[in-house]
Design a protein around this motif. Structure first.
Motif, mmCIF file in Angstrom:
data_model
loop_
_atom_site.group_PDB
_atom_site.id
_atom_site.type_symbol
_atom_site.label_atom_id
_atom_site.label_comp_id
_atom_site.label_asym_id
_atom_site.label_seq_id
_atom_site.Cartn_x
_atom_site.Cartn_y
_atom_site.Cartn_z
ATOM 1 N N UNK A 263 79.482 -7.890 -25.509
ATOM 2 C CA UNK A 263 79.181 -7.484 -26.613
ATOM 3 C C UNK A 263 77.850 -7.594 -27.318
ATOM 4 N N UNK A 264 77.039 -8.592 -26.571
ATOM 5 C CA UNK A 264 75.505 -8.647 -26.735
ATOM 6 C C UNK A 264 74.753 -7.795 -25.556
ATOM 7 N N UNK A 265 75.472 -7.342 -24.624
ATOM 8 C CA UNK A 265 74.914 -6.485 -23.545
ATOM 9 C C UNK A 265 73.599 -7.251 -23.107
ATOM 10 N N UNK B 35 68.223 -12.564 -20.590
ATOM 11 C CA UNK B 35 67.330 -11.576 -21.226
ATOM 12 C C UNK B 35 68.182 -11.468 -22.614
ATOM 13 N N UNK B 36 67.254 -11.964 -23.861
ATOM 14 C CA UNK B 36 67.920 -12.023 -25.137
ATOM 15 C C UNK B 36 67.693 -10.730 -25.925
ATOM 16 N N UNK B 37 68.354 -9.875 -26.459
ATOM 17 C CA UNK B 37 68.071 -8.644 -27.260
ATOM 18 C C UNK B 37 68.016 -9.307 -28.665
ATOM 19 N N UNK C 263 75.527 -16.600 -28.104
ATOM 20 C CA UNK C 263 76.374 -16.774 -27.006
ATOM 21 C C UNK C 263 75.599 -17.745 -25.747
ATOM 22 N N UNK C 264 74.414 -18.070 -26.132
ATOM 23 C CA UNK C 264 73.942 -19.219 -25.274
ATOM 24 C C UNK C 264 74.756 -20.465 -25.328
ATOM 25 N N UNK C 265 75.094 -20.685 -26.530
ATOM 26 C CA UNK C 265 76.009 -21.902 -26.727
ATOM 27 C C UNK C 265 77.302 -21.622 -26.006
#
Length: 100
Positions: free
Chosen positions: A18-20, A42-44, A49-51
Motif C-alpha cells: 500500500x505504501x510501496x 525508504x519512506x515516501x 506503517x513503521x508503527x
C-alpha cells in the motif's frame, strides 16, 4: 526520506504494498546507531506503517531494544509522541521493550 531501525534482535525484511515501501537489510550505518541488527526504510509519504512494523517486532520477543535513526525529525517527533519517549539525540530515539 530514509530511516534506520536497529535492534539487539534480528529484524525481518518486509514490503508494504500500500505504501510501496521496502524494509530491507541495512548496508551502511551511521555511528549514532549502536545496536547490531538494522534495516533501512525508504519512506515516501505516510510513515505510520513503521508503527505496525515495530509492533510486529515487539510481539515476537519478550525483550527487545530498538533504536530509530533518521535525519528527518518529523518522523522521530511523531514516534516520540506515540511511544511517550524523548529524543536521545537530535537524530535518534531508543525504545526498550519487555513483556513479562
Amino acid at each position: 526520506m530514509k530511516c534506520i531501525i536497529a535492534s539487539n534482535r534480528p529484524l525481518p525484511i518486509r514490503y508494504y504494498a500500500k505504501q510501496q515501501c521496502f524494509i530491507r537489510r541495512g548496508i551502511n550505518c551511521p555511528t549514532e546507531v549502536t545496536l547490531p541488527f538494522f534495516v533501512e526504510v525508504e519512506i515516501h509519504s505516510d510513515y505510520m506503517f513503521i508503527m505496525e512494523y515495530l509492533n510486529d517486532i515487539t510481539s515476537q520477543y519478550k525483550q527487545c531494544d530498538l533504536q530509530i535513526y533518521s535525519t528527518e525529525t518529523s518522523i522521530l517527533e511523531e514516534l516520540c509522541e506515540i511511544y511517550s519517549v524523548t529524543l536521545r539525540q537530535e537524530t535518534s530515539i531508543r525504545l526498550e521493550y519487555s513483556s513479562e
